[in-house]
Motif scaffolding. Structure first.
Motif, mmCIF file in Angstrom:
data_model
loop_
_atom_site.group_PDB
_atom_site.id
_atom_site.type_symbol
_atom_site.label_atom_id
_atom_site.label_comp_id
_atom_site.label_asym_id
_atom_site.label_seq_id
_atom_site.Cartn_x
_atom_site.Cartn_y
_atom_site.Cartn_z
ATOM 1 N N ARG A 133 28.787 70.172 3.927
ATOM 2 C CA ARG A 133 28.911 68.713 3.792
ATOM 3 C C ARG A 133 28.970 68.241 2.349
ATOM 4 N N TYR A 134 28.254 68.906 1.491
ATOM 5 C CA TYR A 134 28.086 68.404 0.125
ATOM 6 C C TYR A 134 28.437 69.475 -0.893
ATOM 7 N N LEU A 135 29.696 69.862 -0.922
ATOM 8 C CA LEU A 135 30.133 70.901 -1.842
ATOM 9 C C LEU A 135 30.308 70.390 -3.268
ATOM 10 N N GLY A 136 30.594 69.103 -3.399
ATOM 11 C CA GLY A 136 30.856 68.572 -4.731
ATOM 12 C C GLY A 136 32.026 69.316 -5.350
ATOM 13 N N SER A 137 31.856 69.767 -6.583
ATOM 14 C CA SER A 137 32.944 70.472 -7.265
ATOM 15 C C SER A 137 32.862 71.991 -7.070
ATOM 16 N N ARG A 138 32.043 72.435 -6.122
ATOM 17 C CA ARG A 138 32.002 73.860 -5.797
ATOM 18 C C ARG A 138 33.182 74.219 -4.902
ATOM 19 N N SER A 139 33.614 75.434 -4.998
ATOM 20 C CA SER A 139 34.743 75.916 -4.204
ATOM 21 C C SER A 139 34.308 76.228 -2.772
ATOM 22 N N LEU A 140 35.015 75.681 -1.806
ATOM 23 C CA LEU A 140 34.766 76.007 -0.406
ATOM 24 C C LEU A 140 35.002 77.497 -0.164
ATOM 25 N N GLY A 141 36.047 78.042 -0.791
ATOM 26 C CA GLY A 141 36.357 79.454 -0.615
ATOM 27 C C GLY A 141 35.211 80.367 -1.021
ATOM 28 N N THR A 142 34.518 80.005 -2.080
ATOM 29 C CA THR A 142 33.379 80.815 -2.523
ATOM 30 C C THR A 142 32.318 80.870 -1.431
ATOM 31 N N VAL A 143 32.034 79.732 -0.812
ATOM 32 C CA VAL A 143 31.036 79.683 0.260
ATOM 33 C C VAL A 143 31.519 80.489 1.461
ATOM 34 N N LEU A 144 32.773 80.303 1.844
ATOM 35 C CA LEU A 144 33.299 81.000 3.022
ATOM 36 C C LEU A 144 33.259 82.517 2.850
ATOM 37 N N PHE A 145 33.655 82.996 1.688
ATOM 38 C CA PHE A 145 33.679 84.449 1.500
ATOM 39 C C PHE A 145 32.284 85.022 1.263
ATOM 40 N N ARG A 146 31.411 84.263 0.617
ATOM 41 C CA ARG A 146 30.035 84.734 0.420
ATOM 42 C C ARG A 146 29.320 84.854 1.758
ATOM 43 N N GLU A 147 29.580 83.923 2.661
ATOM 44 C CA GLU A 147 28.923 83.914 3.974
ATOM 45 C C GLU A 147 29.696 84.731 5.013
ATOM 46 N N ARG A 148 30.741 85.402 4.559
ATOM 47 C CA ARG A 148 31.550 86.267 5.422
ATOM 48 C C ARG A 148 32.140 85.538 6.633
ATOM 49 N N ALA A 149 32.686 84.356 6.364
ATOM 50 C CA ALA A 149 33.385 83.637 7.430
ATOM 51 C C ALA A 149 34.579 84.487 7.876
ATOM 52 N N ARG A 150 34.873 84.453 9.134
ATOM 53 C CA ARG A 150 36.002 85.218 9.679
ATOM 54 C C ARG A 150 37.281 84.398 9.541
ATOM 55 N N ARG A 151 38.282 84.989 8.924
ATOM 56 C CA ARG A 151 39.560 84.307 8.736
ATOM 57 C C ARG A 151 40.545 84.778 9.796
ATOM 58 N N GLU A 152 41.208 83.809 10.410
ATOM 59 C CA GLU A 152 42.280 84.123 11.344
ATOM 60 C C GLU A 152 43.568 84.339 10.538
ATOM 61 N N PRO A 153 44.618 84.857 11.143
ATOM 62 C CA PRO A 153 45.851 85.136 10.386
ATOM 63 C C PRO A 153 46.395 83.902 9.671
ATOM 64 N N LEU A 154 46.972 84.144 8.510
ATOM 65 C CA LEU A 154 47.568 83.088 7.697
ATOM 66 C C LEU A 154 48.892 82.626 8.293
ATOM 67 N N ASP A 155 49.143 81.329 8.213
ATOM 68 C CA ASP A 155 50.457 80.763 8.499
ATOM 69 C C ASP A 155 51.025 80.325 7.157
ATOM 70 N N ILE A 156 52.338 80.408 6.995
ATOM 71 C CA ILE A 156 52.963 79.981 5.747
ATOM 72 C C ILE A 156 54.125 79.042 6.044
ATOM 73 N N ARG A 157 54.532 78.317 5.009
ATOM 74 C CA ARG A 157 55.737 77.489 5.113
ATOM 75 C C ARG A 157 56.188 77.112 3.704
ATOM 76 N N GLN A 158 57.447 76.736 3.626
ATOM 77 C CA GLN A 158 57.978 76.164 2.392
ATOM 78 C C GLN A 158 58.314 74.726 2.709
ATOM 79 N N GLN A 159 57.781 73.816 1.911
ATOM 80 C CA GLN A 159 58.012 72.400 2.151
ATOM 81 C C GLN A 159 58.125 71.687 0.823
ATOM 82 N N ASP A 160 59.099 70.818 0.713
ATOM 83 C CA ASP A 160 59.329 70.048 -0.516
ATOM 84 C C ASP A 160 59.414 70.961 -1.733
ATOM 85 N N GLY A 161 60.045 72.110 -1.561
ATOM 86 C CA GLY A 161 60.247 73.028 -2.668
ATOM 87 C C GLY A 161 59.042 73.862 -3.054
ATOM 88 N N GLY A 162 57.929 73.707 -2.348
ATOM 89 C CA GLY A 162 56.729 74.469 -2.690
ATOM 90 C C GLY A 162 56.266 75.335 -1.540
#
Length: 169
Positions: free
Chosen positions: A106-135
């Motif tokens: 709830r209160y990450l502030g300027s901390r990275s969400l990714g750091t918390v997710l990987f430190r706590e060993r959150a399970r990641r489902e497969p990545l989806d990708i796309r190209q949109q607006d040139g990016g």
């Protein structure tokens, strides 16, 4: 009938054909934050651009299997290396995910969400990708202590330029 998603799952990556330099970043399975910290030699920070309670977009609801009436904590940030915006990210955290151990999200502030997710060993489902607006963009659902959240990241040209410059050194 719902519109087909512009997001490509792993079995359809071949349709996007991202260049190798972009593909390496898009498909990076480890912590993107850790990779950005390494590339920037520690000159990395997170800048929150928006955070609040909203209804997720239809494609976000579909990915999280939420009904249209559900609200979620939506957080938008910029990930900066050497004071340049390299990645923008949007996190959609359903209200039910923010209970129990999820309270810390709830209160990450300027901390990275990714750091918390990987430190706590959150399970990641497969990545989806796309190209949109040139990016190039990617997204994935995580299971944080069994509860879902969605992370979407947009890779900006400044990141690819910094990565290319680092290879030339």
């Amino acid at each position: 009938m719902p519109k087909p998603s512009p997001w490509l799952p792993p079995q359809r990556y071949w349709q996007a054909r991202p260049p190798r330099a972009q593909r390496d970043w898009l498909l990076c399975e480890g912590s993107l934050t850790a990779a950005l910290v390494a590339l920037s030699h520690g000159a990395f920070r997170v800048r929150v651009t928006h955070e609040g309670w909203h209804r997720p977009r239809p494609d976000e609801r579909q990915a999280l299997r939420l009904s249209p009436r559900h609200f979620a904590r939506i957080r938008e940030v910029e990930l900066l290396g050497h004071d340049q915006v390299w990645v923008t990210a949007r996190s959609i955290i359903p209200q039910t995910t923010l209970h129990g151990r999820g309270r810390r999200l709830r209160y990450l502030g300027s901390r990275s969400l990714g750091t918390v997710l990987f430190r706590e060993r959150a399970r990641r489902e497969p990545l989806d990708i796309r190209q949109q607006d040139g990016g190039w963009q990617r997204r994935s659902c995580f299971r944080f202590h069994g509860r879902p959240l969605l992370v979407q990241e947009r890779f900006l040209p400044a990141l690819f330029a910094a990565a290319q410059a680092a290879k030339l050194r």
